[in-house]
Design an enzyme around this catalytic site. Structure first.
Site, PDB file in Angstrom:
ATOM      1  N   GLY A  16     -82.243  25.180 -74.797  1.00 27.55           N
ATOM      2  CA  GLY A  16     -83.351  25.972 -75.527  1.00 27.55           C
ATOM      3  C   GLY A  16     -82.835  27.325 -75.714  1.00 27.55           C
ATOM      4  O   GLY A  16     -82.770  28.075 -76.966  1.00 27.55           O
ATOM      5  N   ILE A  17     -82.304  28.285 -75.038  1.00 27.57           N
ATOM      6  CA  ILE A  17     -81.973  29.402 -75.054  1.00 27.57           C
ATOM      7  C   ILE A  17     -80.598  29.369 -75.953  1.00 27.57           C
ATOM      8  O   ILE A  17     -80.186  30.037 -76.635  1.00 27.57           O
ATOM      9  CB  ILE A  17     -82.124  30.111 -73.886  1.00 27.57           C
ATOM     10  CG1 ILE A  17     -83.368  30.671 -73.465  1.00 27.57           C
ATOM     11  CG2 ILE A  17     -81.194  31.729 -74.096  1.00 27.57           C
ATOM     12  CD1 ILE A  17     -83.415  31.115 -72.069  1.00 27.57           C
ATOM     13  N   ILE A  93     -80.039  24.589 -64.529  1.00 28.50           N
ATOM     14  CA  ILE A  93     -80.991  23.561 -64.183  1.00 28.50           C
ATOM     15  C   ILE A  93     -82.032  24.228 -63.467  1.00 28.50           C
ATOM     16  O   ILE A  93     -81.567  24.821 -62.730  1.00 28.50           O
ATOM     17  CB  ILE A  93     -80.367  22.034 -63.977  1.00 28.50           C
ATOM     18  CG1 ILE A  93     -79.322  22.401 -62.584  1.00 28.50           C
ATOM     19  CG2 ILE A  93     -79.303  21.576 -65.028  1.00 28.50           C
ATOM     20  CD1 ILE A  93     -78.911  21.180 -61.776  1.00 28.50           C
ATOM     21  N   THR A  94     -83.105  23.387 -63.294  1.00 26.60           N
ATOM     22  CA  THR A  94     -83.820  23.617 -62.227  1.00 26.60           C
ATOM     23  C   THR A  94     -84.212  22.371 -61.340  1.00 26.60           C
ATOM     24  O   THR A  94     -84.296  21.116 -61.844  1.00 26.60           O
ATOM     25  CB  THR A  94     -85.393  24.023 -62.677  1.00 26.60           C
ATOM     26  OG1 THR A  94     -85.778  23.072 -63.530  1.00 26.60           O
ATOM     27  CG2 THR A  94     -85.171  25.276 -63.438  1.00 26.60           C
ATOM     28  N   TYR A 155     -82.747  27.954 -57.266  1.00 20.88           N
ATOM     29  CA  TYR A 155     -82.528  28.776 -58.503  1.00 20.88           C
ATOM     30  C   TYR A 155     -82.479  30.392 -58.237  1.00 20.88           C
ATOM     31  O   TYR A 155     -81.576  30.810 -58.898  1.00 20.88           O
ATOM     32  CB  TYR A 155     -83.625  28.385 -59.334  1.00 20.88           C
ATOM     33  CG  TYR A 155     -83.640  28.600 -60.799  1.00 20.88           C
ATOM     34  CD1 TYR A 155     -82.985  27.890 -61.705  1.00 20.88           C
ATOM     35  CD2 TYR A 155     -84.073  29.776 -61.167  1.00 20.88           C
ATOM     36  CE1 TYR A 155     -82.930  28.302 -63.102  1.00 20.88           C
ATOM     37  CE2 TYR A 155     -84.213  30.300 -62.629  1.00 20.88           C
ATOM     38  CZ  TYR A 155     -83.699  29.512 -63.517  1.00 20.88           C
ATOM     39  OH  TYR A 155     -83.489  29.774 -64.904  1.00 20.88           O
ATOM     40  N   PRO A 185     -83.464  36.862 -68.446  1.00 22.55           N
ATOM     41  CA  PRO A 185     -84.723  36.538 -69.282  1.00 22.55           C
ATOM     42  C   PRO A 185     -85.910  36.301 -68.350  1.00 22.55           C
ATOM     43  O   PRO A 185     -85.682  35.721 -67.122  1.00 22.55           O
ATOM     44  CB  PRO A 185     -84.565  35.196 -70.046  1.00 22.55           C
ATOM     45  CG  PRO A 185     -82.974  35.076 -70.022  1.00 22.55           C
ATOM     46  CD  PRO A 185     -82.612  35.717 -68.627  1.00 22.55           C
ATOM     47  N   GLY A 186     -87.118  36.408 -68.745  1.00 23.29           N
ATOM     48  CA  GLY A 186     -88.314  35.938 -68.062  1.00 23.29           C
ATOM     49  C   GLY A 186     -88.660  34.624 -68.497  1.00 23.29           C
ATOM     50  O   GLY A 186     -87.902  33.629 -68.800  1.00 23.29           O
ATOM     51  N   TYR A 187     -90.028  34.490 -68.795  1.00 21.81           N
ATOM     52  CA  TYR A 187     -90.324  33.112 -68.760  1.00 21.81           C
ATOM     53  C   TYR A 187     -90.081  32.660 -70.536  1.00 21.81           C
ATOM     54  O   TYR A 187     -91.150  33.499 -71.109  1.00 21.81           O
ATOM     55  CB  TYR A 187     -91.641  32.699 -68.462  1.00 21.81           C
ATOM     56  CG  TYR A 187     -91.736  32.180 -66.928  1.00 21.81           C
ATOM     57  CD1 TYR A 187     -91.759  30.800 -66.429  1.00 21.81           C
ATOM     58  CD2 TYR A 187     -91.642  33.231 -66.088  1.00 21.81           C
ATOM     59  CE1 TYR A 187     -91.793  30.467 -65.242  1.00 21.81           C
ATOM     60  CE2 TYR A 187     -91.448  32.999 -64.583  1.00 21.81           C
ATOM     61  CZ  TYR A 187     -91.589  31.765 -64.191  1.00 21.81           C
ATOM     62  OH  TYR A 187     -91.580  31.521 -62.699  1.00 21.81           O
TER      63      TYR A 187
END
Ligand code: CAA
Length: 248
Positions: A16-17, A93-94, A155, A185-187
Site C-alpha cells: 500500500g505505502i 508484516i503484522t 511489530y 507513519p501513523g495509521y
C-alpha cells in the site's frame, strides 16, 4: 532534481505505502526497483504501473530475510540498472496478538521481516554507496515503534529497533555522503489497517487529532524529500507523519 537520478530500491514496493512511494519516485525520474514477495501479485502490479505510463519501474524478488538472496538481488539490480543510490525499506508484516497469546513463530516472523531484513538490505547496498560517496536510506518505521501498541509487541519492537539501526548507521556514514533516516507513519489507509477489526479501527481513527487515516501519498512525498540530494544535512532523524496521534 538536477543531476542524473539514481536507482531507488523500494522494498515492499508493491504494498500500500510502497506503491505510492514507487510512483512518486518514478515521477521524479528515479529508476525505481520495487521489491515484492508474491510473484503473481507483482506481475499484475507491474502491468498496472505500465498501463499508467510508468516505464521506469522494475521488480526485484529478492528474499529480504535471506542475506545471500539479498546480496544476489542487489547484484542483479546493479547489473541491470547500476548501483542502488536510494534504499527505501518499506517491507513489513503484522502478526497482531497480545504477548500472552503470541507464538515464537509470530514473534520471529515479524522480527525477521521488519527488522532483520533492514540489516540485510543496508549491509548489501552499503559498499556501493561508500564507493560512490553518495547514498540515501529511508527506513519506514511506524508510530507504534514510537509509542508501543496493544497487540503489537513484535511489530513495535521491530519498528523501534529500526530507528536504533538508523541512528547508528547515520553516524557511521555521516562523512561519506550517505544519509540514513527513519520515517514513522501513523495509521495509513492501506490493506494492513483493514485487517484490524472494524470497531477497534474506528476507535483508533477517533483518536487521531486530524480525524482521518493518512493517505499513502502523504508518506511518499516525505520519502522523496528525504531522498533528495539536497537533503544531505538531514541524517539520523525520525520524521513522524501521523495526523498528530503521537507527538514524541
Ligand atoms: N487497550 C486496552 N485494552 C484492549 C485494547 C486496547 N487497545 N484492545 C483490546 N483490549 C482488551 C479487549 O477489550 C479484551 O478485554 P477483555 O478480555 O476484558 O474483554 C482484552 O484486551 C484482550 O482482547 P482480545 O482477547 O481481543 O485479544 P486478542 O489477542 O484476540 O486481540 C488484538 C487483540 C488483535 C491485538 C486487537 O486488539 C487489535 O487488532 N488491535 C489493534 C492492533 C493495531 O493497532 N494494529 C495496527 C495494525 S496497522 C499497522 O501496524 C501499521 C502501522 O504501522 C500503524
Amino acid at each position: 532534481m538536477t543531476q542524473t537520478a539514481p536507482v531507488a530500491w523500494v522494498t515492499g514496493g508493491t504494498g500500500g505505502i510502497g506503491t505510492a512511494i514507487c510512483r512518486a519516485m518514478a515521477k521524479e525520474g528515479y529508476q525505481v526497483v520495487a521489491g515484492y514477495h508474491n510473484p503473481e501479485k507483482a506481475k499484475h502490479w507491474l502491468e498496472e504501473q505500465r498501463a499508467e505510463g510508468f516505464e521506469n519501474i522494475a521488480l526485484s524478488g529478492a528474499n529480504l530475510i535471506d542475506y545471500e538472496d539479498c546480496e544476489a538481488g542487489v547484484r542483479e539490480i546493479r547489473d541491470k540498472f547500476g548501483p542502488v543510490g536510494v534504499l527505501v525499506n518499506c517491507a513489513g508484516i503484522t502478526r497482531d496478538t497480545t504477548l500472552k497469546k503470541m507464538s515464537p513463530e509470530q514473534w520471529g516472523e515479524v522480527i525477521n521481516c521488519n527488522l532483520n531484513s533492514v540489516f540485510n538490505t543496508c549491509r548489501c547496498v552499503l559498499e556501493d554507496m561508500l564507493e560512490s560517496g553518495y547514498g540515501r536510506i529511508v527506513n519506514i518505521s511506524s508510530i507504534n515503534g514510537r509509542k508501543g501498541q496493544f497487540g503489537q509487541a513484535n511489530y513495535a519492537a521491530a519498528k523501534a529497533g529500526m530507528h536504533g539501526l538508523t541512528m547508528s548507521l547515520a553516524q557511521e556514514t555521516a562523512t561519506k555522503g550517505i544519509t540514513v533516516n527513519t520515517l514513522s507513519p501513523g495509521y495509513i489507509a492501506t490493506d494492513m489497517i483493514m485487517k484490524i477489526p472494524e470497531k477497534i479501527r474506528e476507535s483508533i481513527r477517533e483518536g487521531i487529532p486530524v480525524k482521518r487515516f493518512g493517505e499513502p501519498e502523504e508518506i511518499a512525498r516525505a520519502v522523496c524529500f528525504l531522498a533528495d540530494r539536497d537533503s544531505g544535512f538531514i541524517t539520523g532523524a525520525n520524521l513522524d507523519i501521523n495526523g498528530g496521534q503521537f507527538m514524541g
